[in-house]
Design an enzyme around this catalytic site. Sequence first.
Site, PDB file in Angstrom:
ATOM      1  N   ASN A 179       0.822  -1.267  -0.008  1.00  0.00           N
ATOM      2  CA  ASN A 179      -0.186   0.086   0.042  1.00  0.00           C
ATOM      3  C   ASN A 179       1.004   1.402  -0.129  1.00  0.00           C
ATOM      4  O   ASN A 179       1.471   1.664   1.071  1.00  0.00           O
ATOM      5  CB  ASN A 179      -0.673  -0.136   1.263  1.00  0.00           C
ATOM      6  CG  ASN A 179      -1.567   1.209   1.484  1.00  0.00           C
ATOM      7  OD1 ASN A 179      -1.850   2.205   0.722  1.00  0.00           O
ATOM      8  ND2 ASN A 179      -2.473   1.405   2.649  1.00  0.00           N
ATOM      9  N   TRP A 180       1.099   1.768  -1.191  1.00  0.00           N
ATOM     10  CA  TRP A 180       1.938   2.968  -1.263  1.00  0.00           C
ATOM     11  C   TRP A 180       1.496   4.216  -0.778  1.00  0.00           C
ATOM     12  O   TRP A 180       2.001   5.303  -0.604  1.00  0.00           O
ATOM     13  CB  TRP A 180       2.266   3.208  -2.709  1.00  0.00           C
ATOM     14  CG  TRP A 180       3.232   2.076  -3.386  1.00  0.00           C
ATOM     15  CD1 TRP A 180       3.584   0.809  -2.734  1.00  0.00           C
ATOM     16  CD2 TRP A 180       3.354   2.042  -4.689  1.00  0.00           C
ATOM     17  NE1 TRP A 180       4.196   0.010  -3.591  1.00  0.00           N
ATOM     18  CE2 TRP A 180       4.153   0.700  -4.805  1.00  0.00           C
ATOM     19  CE3 TRP A 180       3.627   2.798  -5.684  1.00  0.00           C
ATOM     20  CZ2 TRP A 180       4.731   0.330  -5.959  1.00  0.00           C
ATOM     21  CZ3 TRP A 180       3.942   2.525  -7.137  1.00  0.00           C
ATOM     22  CH2 TRP A 180       4.887   1.247  -7.272  1.00  0.00           C
ATOM     23  N   LYS A 181       0.317   4.278  -0.384  1.00  0.00           N
ATOM     24  CA  LYS A 181      -0.502   5.369   0.340  1.00  0.00           C
ATOM     25  C   LYS A 181      -0.318   6.668  -0.688  1.00  0.00           C
ATOM     26  O   LYS A 181      -0.297   6.676  -1.974  1.00  0.00           O
ATOM     27  CB  LYS A 181      -0.068   5.840   1.539  1.00  0.00           C
ATOM     28  CG  LYS A 181      -0.410   4.431   2.569  1.00  0.00           C
ATOM     29  CD  LYS A 181      -0.149   4.799   4.003  1.00  0.00           C
ATOM     30  CE  LYS A 181      -0.359   3.181   4.875  1.00  0.00           C
ATOM     31  NZ  LYS A 181      -0.181   3.472   6.080  1.00  0.00           N
ATOM     32  N   HIS A 231      -9.622   1.066   4.670  1.00  0.00           N
ATOM     33  CA  HIS A 231      -8.236   1.188   5.472  1.00  0.00           C
ATOM     34  C   HIS A 231      -8.485   2.138   6.684  1.00  0.00           C
ATOM     35  O   HIS A 231      -9.269   2.865   6.347  1.00  0.00           O
ATOM     36  CB  HIS A 231      -7.222   1.889   4.335  1.00  0.00           C
ATOM     37  CG  HIS A 231      -6.002   1.932   5.233  1.00  0.00           C
ATOM     38  ND1 HIS A 231      -5.274   2.706   6.029  1.00  0.00           N
ATOM     39  CD2 HIS A 231      -4.824   1.190   4.983  1.00  0.00           C
ATOM     40  CE1 HIS A 231      -4.271   2.650   6.370  1.00  0.00           C
ATOM     41  NE2 HIS A 231      -3.931   1.339   5.868  1.00  0.00           N
ATOM     42  N   GLU A 240      -6.990   4.498   7.638  1.00  0.00           N
ATOM     43  CA  GLU A 240      -6.887   6.016   7.233  1.00  0.00           C
ATOM     44  C   GLU A 240      -8.178   6.673   6.650  1.00  0.00           C
ATOM     45  O   GLU A 240      -8.370   7.799   6.742  1.00  0.00           O
ATOM     46  CB  GLU A 240      -5.676   6.251   6.420  1.00  0.00           C
ATOM     47  CG  GLU A 240      -4.354   6.316   7.429  1.00  0.00           C
ATOM     48  CD  GLU A 240      -3.144   5.601   6.634  1.00  0.00           C
ATOM     49  OE1 GLU A 240      -2.997   5.549   5.301  1.00  0.00           O
ATOM     50  OE2 GLU A 240      -2.254   4.764   7.274  1.00  0.00           O
ATOM     51  N   GLU A 265      -5.398  -4.846  10.674  1.00  0.00           N
ATOM     52  CA  GLU A 265      -4.397  -3.777  10.772  1.00  0.00           C
ATOM     53  C   GLU A 265      -4.718  -2.976  12.200  1.00  0.00           C
ATOM     54  O   GLU A 265      -5.360  -2.204  12.153  1.00  0.00           O
ATOM     55  CB  GLU A 265      -4.537  -2.855   9.901  1.00  0.00           C
ATOM     56  CG  GLU A 265      -4.154  -3.505   8.438  1.00  0.00           C
ATOM     57  CD  GLU A 265      -3.460  -2.612   7.234  1.00  0.00           C
ATOM     58  OE1 GLU A 265      -2.410  -2.528   6.891  1.00  0.00           O
ATOM     59  OE2 GLU A 265      -4.371  -1.547   7.122  1.00  0.00           O
ATOM     60  N   GLY A 293       2.350   2.400  10.840  1.00  0.00           N
ATOM     61  CA  GLY A 293       3.264   3.542  10.608  1.00  0.00           C
ATOM     62  C   GLY A 293       3.914   3.947  11.918  1.00  0.00           C
ATOM     63  O   GLY A 293       4.573   5.172  12.039  1.00  0.00           O
ATOM     64  N   SER A 341       3.212  -1.930  10.597  1.00  0.00           N
ATOM     65  CA  SER A 341       4.708  -2.111  10.679  1.00  0.00           C
ATOM     66  C   SER A 341       5.254  -3.404  10.413  1.00  0.00           C
ATOM     67  O   SER A 341       6.343  -3.863  10.995  1.00  0.00           O
ATOM     68  CB  SER A 341       4.917  -1.459  12.122  1.00  0.00           C
ATOM     69  OG  SER A 341       4.578  -0.333  12.373  1.00  0.00           O
ATOM     70  N   GLY A 364       2.823  -1.071   4.315  1.00  0.00           N
ATOM     71  CA  GLY A 364       2.809   0.270   4.111  1.00  0.00           C
ATOM     72  C   GLY A 364       4.236   0.868   3.858  1.00  0.00           C
ATOM     73  O   GLY A 364       4.867   0.747   2.594  1.00  0.00           O
ATOM     74  N   GLY A 365       5.078   1.536   4.987  1.00  0.00           N
ATOM     75  CA  GLY A 365       6.058   2.065   4.714  1.00  0.00           C
ATOM     76  C   GLY A 365       7.119   1.103   4.071  1.00  0.00           C
ATOM     77  O   GLY A 365       7.859   1.688   3.018  1.00  0.00           O
TER      78      GLY A 365
HETATM   79  P1  PGA Z   1       2.846   0.424   7.483  1.00  0.00           P
HETATM   80  O1  PGA Z   1       1.233   0.505   7.128  1.00  0.00           O
HETATM   81  O2  PGA Z   1       3.230  -0.944   7.151  1.00  0.00           O
HETATM   82  O3  PGA Z   1       3.545   1.595   7.536  1.00  0.00           O
HETATM   83  O4  PGA Z   1       2.596   0.390   9.196  1.00  0.00           O
HETATM   84  C1  PGA Z   1       0.528  -0.464   6.897  1.00  0.00           C
HETATM   85  C2  PGA Z   1      -0.952  -0.162   6.300  1.00  0.00           C
HETATM   86  O5  PGA Z   1      -1.444   0.988   6.462  1.00  0.00           O
HETATM   87  O6  PGA Z   1      -1.367  -0.784   5.101  1.00  0.00           O
END
Ligand code: PGA
Length: 251
Positions: free
Chosen positions: A9-11, A95, A97, A167, A173, A213, A234-235
Amino acid sequence: MRKPFIAGNWKMNLLCESSVDLAQRLTSLLAGDSSVQVALCPPAVYLQQVATALQGSSIELGAQNMSPEKEGAFTGEVSGSMLKDVGCHCVILGHSERRQFFGETDASVNAKTKAALSYGLTPIVCVGEMLEQREAGTTAKVIDAQVRGSLNGLTPEHAGQIVIAYEPVWAIGTGKTASPAQAEEVHAQIRKLLAELFGASVSESIRIQYGGSVKPDNAAELMGQPNIDGALVGGAALKADSFAAIVAAAR
Ligand code: PGA
C-alpha cells in the site's frame, strides 16, 4: 492451503517516475516466483503507468479505494469499472486512514465491497482496533462488529473471493507491531467468525493479511502463524529491497 498474499500500500507517496522505477525493480527482484501472490497499490493517478511497468510479470495491480457508485456526478471519485479498465485485480477498502480521516464506516465499506465484487475486483477489506479500544479490552468486540458490518449480506460464494486485512491502528506507521501471538489471536477470531457467517470451507479459503509495521525482520514470524496468510505493507513497500524481502519471508 491458502496461498500467501502480500500487497504493498503505497498510500499518498511517490511520483510518476519513482512509482514506475519501484514497480520495475520489483518485477526483476520477484521474477519467476509464483508461490506468493503479490500486488502493488499505487496512488490512483499512477495506476496506468504502473500497470505498464508490470506488464508480463505476475505482480498484480491494486487500488487504494474506490467509489461504490457505478458512474455519474461524483466529483473526484474513481469507479470499479475504471479500476478494472486500467488493469486492477484488487482494491483496498476501509483502510483505517480512510475510516479515520474520510468518514468511512462499515456501511460504506460494505457498499464498496459489493461494488468491487460486481466488477470482479478482489476487495482487501481492512479492519482493526484503535489503541484505546485495545487498552479497554474491547478488541474482540470491535473486530467482530467491523467484520460483520463490512461483509453484511455477502453470499458465501462472494465471501470466498475477498481478502481481509487485520491492521491494528496503533501498529500502522508507528514501528510498533502486534506480537505474532497478539495478531494470531485476532486472526483466529476472524476465521471463526467467517465460519459462522459463511461456513467452514469458505472460512478456510479466505486469506487474512496482517498489517501494521510489517518489516523484513518481523515478517517471517508473523506469517508463520497458522491464521496469518500474508501482509498489507505500507512504509516497507516503498523500497524494493525491503518489500522483496517481505515477499521472500512469505514463501
Ligand atoms: P505500515 O502501514 O506498514 O507503514 O505500518 C500498513 C498499512 O497502513 O497498510
